[in-house]
Design an enzyme around this catalytic site. Structure first.
Site, PDB file in Angstrom:
ATOM      1  N   HIS A 188       9.108   0.060  -2.797  1.00 22.10           N
ATOM      2  CA  HIS A 188       7.961  -0.272  -1.953  1.00 22.10           C
ATOM      3  C   HIS A 188       7.931   0.680  -0.763  1.00 22.10           C
ATOM      4  CE1 HIS A 188       5.352  -2.452   0.834  1.00 22.10           C
ATOM      5  NE2 HIS A 188       6.326  -2.377   1.739  1.00 22.10           N
ATOM      6  N   ARG A 234       9.271   7.503  -7.569  1.00 15.91           N
ATOM      7  CA  ARG A 234       8.594   6.744  -8.620  1.00 15.91           C
ATOM      8  C   ARG A 234       8.476   7.541  -9.912  1.00 15.91           C
ATOM      9  NH1 ARG A 234       4.405   4.513  -4.133  1.00 15.91           N
ATOM     10  NH2 ARG A 234       5.399   2.481  -3.726  1.00 15.91           N
ATOM     11  N   ASN A 254       7.665   0.097 -10.425  1.00 18.59           N
ATOM     12  CA  ASN A 254       7.600   1.485  -9.940  1.00 18.59           C
ATOM     13  C   ASN A 254       8.708   1.814  -8.943  1.00 18.59           C
ATOM     14  OD1 ASN A 254       6.729   0.150  -7.676  1.00 18.59           O
ATOM     15  ND2 ASN A 254       4.738   1.166  -7.547  1.00 18.59           N
ATOM     16  N   PHE A 306      -3.996  -7.971 -10.073  1.00 16.03           N
ATOM     17  CA  PHE A 306      -2.588  -7.946 -10.481  1.00 16.03           C
ATOM     18  C   PHE A 306      -1.660  -8.630  -9.473  1.00 16.03           C
ATOM     19  CE2 PHE A 306      -3.498  -3.982  -8.195  1.00 16.03           C
ATOM     20  CZ  PHE A 306      -2.545  -4.014  -7.194  1.00 16.03           C
TER      21      PHE A 306
END
Length: 620
Positions: free
Chosen positions: A592, A579, A589, A531
């Site tokens: 980071h 999240r 989401n 991904f």
């Protein structure tokens, strides 16, 4: 022109949501002059603000002034269409107080007090109080601001000393339950040995009433139990209640009327004779219950309660309000700075040898929760010999020091930062005696093995030593937050608030458009994943919000607050995580979170350049 320049430097203009969110990142105190466009800021306080800025110039980083236009800010919509000046006080991003009207003396006092407290907190001279946040809401009835409730000045505060004899008889819990059932609130409690000076000061009015010297000798050699009590304001009787009480009192007394006809008196006497046999028992029963009910209704003080329960001989109170306050602060120093006398939450440190633990970590946390503790931080550590020598430096002059160092550095330990009202004393209290003594009900005896030479659970009673030990186990750290593009526009305000509510200090904040090179650098560990290309596109499709945040144990705690990378999983296992609350899917989401301290510092340097983080002020 010089005057306008000076005014611009004094107060920052906030007229949109972005500037409002940035203003909430200020460290220390921010005084907000809320105004409407049609009337402008309050001119009457300009000179006061300038004087405060000059007088508190040494605390420049802790004091800020802004003017905020209510017409353009959703957060201030309840202040629109009002003509009265309003000043809000924001402490580290949380609105904690408000003054209506240009009340210069009150504003001056609040600013000086809050800045002084913040300075002491940063210096480690006092613990940070838990201050409720002011809620700004709309209302159709004119009450547009729900202010933090303060304890009325009429509230009755007192200190009770439960004498050693009652402590020895284990009557403390019984007395506490009785006080709570009466409607009072216990705002502080502690078992301690009183010294000679404390006893003579507290009992100075009673020194001639009994064998005082013998009492002093007994009390200094046996533990007493101290309670701080808030009873609330005295209840004022209404006129109807007063009339009812007077009527009942009058009816309970025999009436004597002059000139009463003999036949009526005879008839009354005859009726009494007829009813005497049938109703005597019932009347006696009613009469026996009535005084009891009235006695309970008339108990309006703790002293009366103690007398009614036969405890006045083992429980002592101060009747003078000023003396009571003095002793409350003497026994519970954390009330000294609390004008409304609300108890402050303290932190303490628990260190447990995992290999000696009887039971699981989860069972220990559950036990601590039952005792009222909240585990704010936890970490497993392995102390080196040098770490152990630093941590237990107060033992270095004892013969057992080498064996102690070997003991604590030979296996992993669990460090817990615990919070609770009166946490320092209470943790020491439930720990029980040291390893040289025995107490089958103490935590040391319950959780540890038999015949252990050293304490397998550690606790300190010095606040200064505690701060050092907490920072030793949970050092102040910085980490980086990236609010991802999909959350940047509409969700960043809620995310930032969530971060601040969990104790993080936001020291740097900026909008940034990431390049592909920077994304590859940040996520280098993921470049072999399927991904990765999608992640690269996602992180560069719009602006991000980059922040540097700090607190003790920041890296680990931020990862915990962020939650699992998949929001669906986060909603199951960590429903209050960021999240779970703000994420959509595994790419979108919300945020980071760096995995290690080294990765966090590297990312900070990549996004913010060469910043001296060690010079940043932070709360201890």
């Amino acid at each position: 022109m010089a005057g306008k320049k000076k005014e611009a430097q004094l107060q920052m203009l906030v007229n949109n949501e972005t500037l409002w969110e940035e203003m909430l990142q200020n460290k220390g105190l921010t005084v907000i002059d809320v105004y409407q466009a049609w009337c402008g800021p309050c001119k009457a306080v300009q000179a006061l603000f300038q004087r405060l800025k000059n007088d508190l110039s040494s605390d420049e980083e802790l004091l800020h002034f802004v003017v905020a236009e209510a017409d353009n800010l959703i957060s201030l919509q309840s202040f629109r269409d009002k003509c009265e000046p309003v000043f809000l006080f924001s402490l580290n991003g949380r609105i904690i107080s408000m003054v209506k009207g240009a009340n210069a003396p009150l504003i001056n006092a609040k600013v000086i007090q809050l800045v002084e407290d913040e300075r002491k907190i940063l210096a480690g001279e006092m613990s940070r109080p838990v201050l409720p946040e002011l809620v700004l809401v709309d209302s159709d009835e004119g009450e547009d601001v729900v202010e933090t409730p303060e304890v009325p000045v009429e509230d009755i505060y007192n200190v009770m000393i439960i004498r050693p004899s009652a402590v020895e008889e284990e009557r403390v819990e019984e007395i506490k339950e009785m006080i709570v059932d009466f409607g009072a609130v216990i705002i502080g409690e502690e078992q301690r040995f009183l010294d000679d000076e404390q006893i003579r000061d507290f009992y100075d009015e009673d020194s001639n009433k009994f064998d005082f010297e013998e009492f002093v000798s007994y009390t200094t050699n046996n533990p007493s139990y101290i309670l701080g009590i808030c009873l609330g304001p005295p209840v004022k009787e209404s006129e109807d209640e007063k009339k009812k009480d007077q009527s009942e009192e009058k009816e309970s007394q025999p009436e004597e009327k002059e000139g009463q006809p003999e036949e009526i008196e005879d008839q009354a006497e005859g009726n009494e004779d007829q009813a005497e046999e049938g109703d005597q028992a019932e009347e006696e029963g009613d009469q026996s219950e009535e005084p009891k009910e009235k006695e309970e209704k008339k108990l309006k003080s703790i002293r009366e309660l103690l007398k009614s329960q036969g405890l006045i001989e083992v429980c002592d109170l101060i009747d003078d309000a000023q003396k009571a306050r003095k002793h409350l602060i003497q026994f519970f120093p954390y009330f000294a700075k609390a004008k409304n006398l609300q108890p402050l939450v303290e932190r303490t440190l628990a260190v447990i040898r995992l290999d000696l633990l009887q039971g699981s970590i989860e069972s220990v946390l559950e036990l601590l929760q039952k005792e009222g503790f909240v585990a704010k931080m936890q970490k497993q550590l392995i102390l080196t010999e040098e770490d152990a020598k630093t941590f237990y430096k107060q033992h270095k002059y004892y013969d057992h020091f080498p064996a102690l160092i070997e003991h604590v550095s030979s296996a992993p330990i669990l460090a817990l930062c615990l919070e609770r009202i009166n946490a320092v004393f209470y943790w020491r209290y439930i720990l029980g005696p040291t390893a040289t003594d025995e107490n089958p009900t103490s935590l040391r005896d319950t959780l540890g093995p038999e015949n252990c030479r050293f304490n397998q659970i550690h606790g300190k009673d010095s606040l200064q030593d505690l701060n050092e030990e907490i920072l030793f186990c949970f050092p102040y750290e910085h980490t980086v937050v990236l609010i991802r593009p999909h959350a940047f526009q509409d969700l960043r305000g809620g995310i930032i608030r969530k971060i601040q509510e969990n104790g993080f200090v936001v020291s740097h904040l900026k909008e940034i458009q990431l390049t592909a090179d920077k994304v590859e650098e940040i996520y280098r560990a993921l470049e072999e994943r399927d991904f990765f290309e999608d992640l690269l596109i996602h992180m560069t499709e719009g602006p991000c919000m980059a922040m540097i945040i700090g607190k003790e144990n920041a890296v680990q705690d931020w990862r915990k607050l962020a939650g699992p990378t998949d929001p669906e999983e986060a909603r199951k296992v960590a429903p209050e995580s960021i999240r779970a609350l703000f994420g959509k899917d595994i790419l979108d989401n919300a945020v980071h979170a760096s995995s290690t301290k080294e990765h966090a510092l590297k990312t900070i340097e990549l996004l913010f350049g060469d910043i001296d983080l060690d010079s940043e002020d932070h709360a201890i």
